[in-house]
Scaffold this active site. Structure first.
Site, PDB file in Angstrom:
ATOM      1  CG  ASP A   1     -20.228  89.344  86.570  1.00 41.27           C
ATOM      2  OD1 ASP A   1     -21.385  89.157  86.182  1.00 41.27           O
ATOM      3  OD2 ASP A   1     -19.507  88.433  87.036  1.00 41.27           O
TER       4      ASP A   1
ATOM      5  CG  ASP B   1     -23.989  85.455  89.727  1.00 48.49           C
ATOM      6  OD1 ASP B   1     -24.460  85.602  90.859  1.00 48.49           O
ATOM      7  OD2 ASP B   1     -24.696  85.263  88.725  1.00 48.49           O
TER       8      ASP B   1
HETATM    9  C1  BG6 Z   1     -24.268  84.647  85.446  1.00 51.09           C
HETATM   10  C2  BG6 Z   1     -23.458  83.482  85.989  1.00 51.09           C
HETATM   11  O1  BG6 Z   1     -24.032  85.772  86.224  1.00 51.09           O
HETATM   12  O2  BG6 Z   1     -25.653  84.331  85.464  1.00 51.09           O
HETATM   13  C3  BG6 Z   1     -23.788  82.217  85.222  1.00 51.09           C
HETATM   14  O3  BG6 Z   1     -22.075  83.775  85.859  1.00 51.09           O
HETATM   15  C4  BG6 Z   1     -25.280  81.956  85.274  1.00 51.09           C
HETATM   16  O4  BG6 Z   1     -23.061  81.147  85.780  1.00 51.09           O
HETATM   17  C5  BG6 Z   1     -26.025  83.170  84.722  1.00 51.09           C
HETATM   18  O5  BG6 Z   1     -25.616  80.800  84.506  1.00 51.09           O
HETATM   19  C6  BG6 Z   1     -27.536  83.014  84.771  1.00 51.09           C
HETATM   20  O6  BG6 Z   1     -27.911  82.971  86.122  1.00 51.09           O
HETATM   21  P1  BG6 Z   1     -29.371  82.674  86.673  1.00 51.09           P
HETATM   22  O7  BG6 Z   1     -29.290  83.151  88.100  1.00 51.09           O
HETATM   23  O8  BG6 Z   1     -30.343  83.476  85.842  1.00 51.09           O
HETATM   24  O9  BG6 Z   1     -29.589  81.217  86.536  1.00 51.09           O
HETATM   25 MG    MG Z   2     -19.342  86.425  87.064  1.00 49.25          MG
END
Ligand code: BG6
Ligand code: MG
Length: 213
Positions: free
Chosen positions: A8, A10
């Site tokens: 993953d 984030d």
């Molecule tokens: C995930 C995060 O990796 O991506 C979430 O854990 C987030 O919190 C999701 O909402 C979507 O992210 P983005 O960058 O497309 O808004």
């Molecule tokens: Mg994550």
């Protein structure tokens, strides 16, 4: 024998989770909606629009789809601004060491992230050419806990799910990994989750787990 590690992004490869929180908190405050770390934890791994729906559960006002799209854009603008703080120094030496050792062992590395900002983040932190496969929020229709993003990463690598481990910091990500029949490894919040197969304190702990599998 494990052939690949799907990470993953984030909260595992880098700490963008704190910027997601700051951006959602700023939006919630502007809307006058209660928001705290506990609610934020439910957003981890979940797509932007689904995250907004969770945030708006506490709102008295009902928003149209158009208004919600505007709110999601506003959150993303705040978030992208915060991402400007990221650079090559935003990746821990533990993560870099782990990626290096995995590659040296001939184990493939991939990203499985719900984020549509994945490529931008990888470019900022200097890892855009590091992974053998990238599956992200721009390529899927169902976000975690659906296994789609991890199945896509495995498909791009040409491996079966049981050839791969998935490293996650979110409960939804662990559910996605398990339902896709991947070996799930949890860090941070996901390390305390009962459905997590292997629990780690730091990313390099996966090296010991992989050796045993
Ligand atoms: C995930 C995060 O990796 O991506 C979430 O854990 C987030 O919190 C999701 O909402 C979507 O992210 P983005 O960058 O497309 O808004
Ligand atoms: Mg994550």
């Amino acid at each position: 024998m494990i052939k690949a590690v799907i990470f993953d992004l984030d909260g595992v490869i880098c700490s963008t989770d704190k910027y997601h929180y700051q951006a959602w908190k700023q939006l919630a405050d502007e809307l006058g909606v209660f928001f705290n770390k506990e609610i934020n934890n439910r957003l981890k791994g979940v797509s932007r629009m689904e995250s907004l729906d969770i945030l708006l559960e506490k709102s008295e006002k009902k928003y149209s789809l158009e208004e919600k799209q505007e709110l999601a854009k506003k959150k993303n603008d705040i978030y992208r601004n915060l991402l400007k703080n990221m650079d090559v120094n935003s990746v821990s030496s533990d993560v870099l060491k782990t990626l290096y050792i995995l590659k040296r062992k001939g184990i493939k590395v991939a990203i499985g992230s719900s984020s549509k900002n994945t490529m931008y983040i990888l470019e900022r932190i200097g890892l855009d050419n590091c992974f053998d496969a990238i599956a992200d929020g721009t390529q899927i229709t169902k976000s975690k806990p659906d296994p789609e993003v991890f199945l896509l990463a495995a498909k791009k690598l040409n491996f079966e799910p049981n050839d791969c481990v998935v490293v996650e910091d979110a409960k939804t990500g662990i559910d996605a990994a398990n339902s896709g029949r991947f070996v799930s490894i949890g860090i941070n919040d996901a390390a305390d989750y009962c459905e997590t197969k292997y629990r780690i304190k730091k990313v390099s702990d996966i090296l010991n787990i992989i050796n045993e599998l």
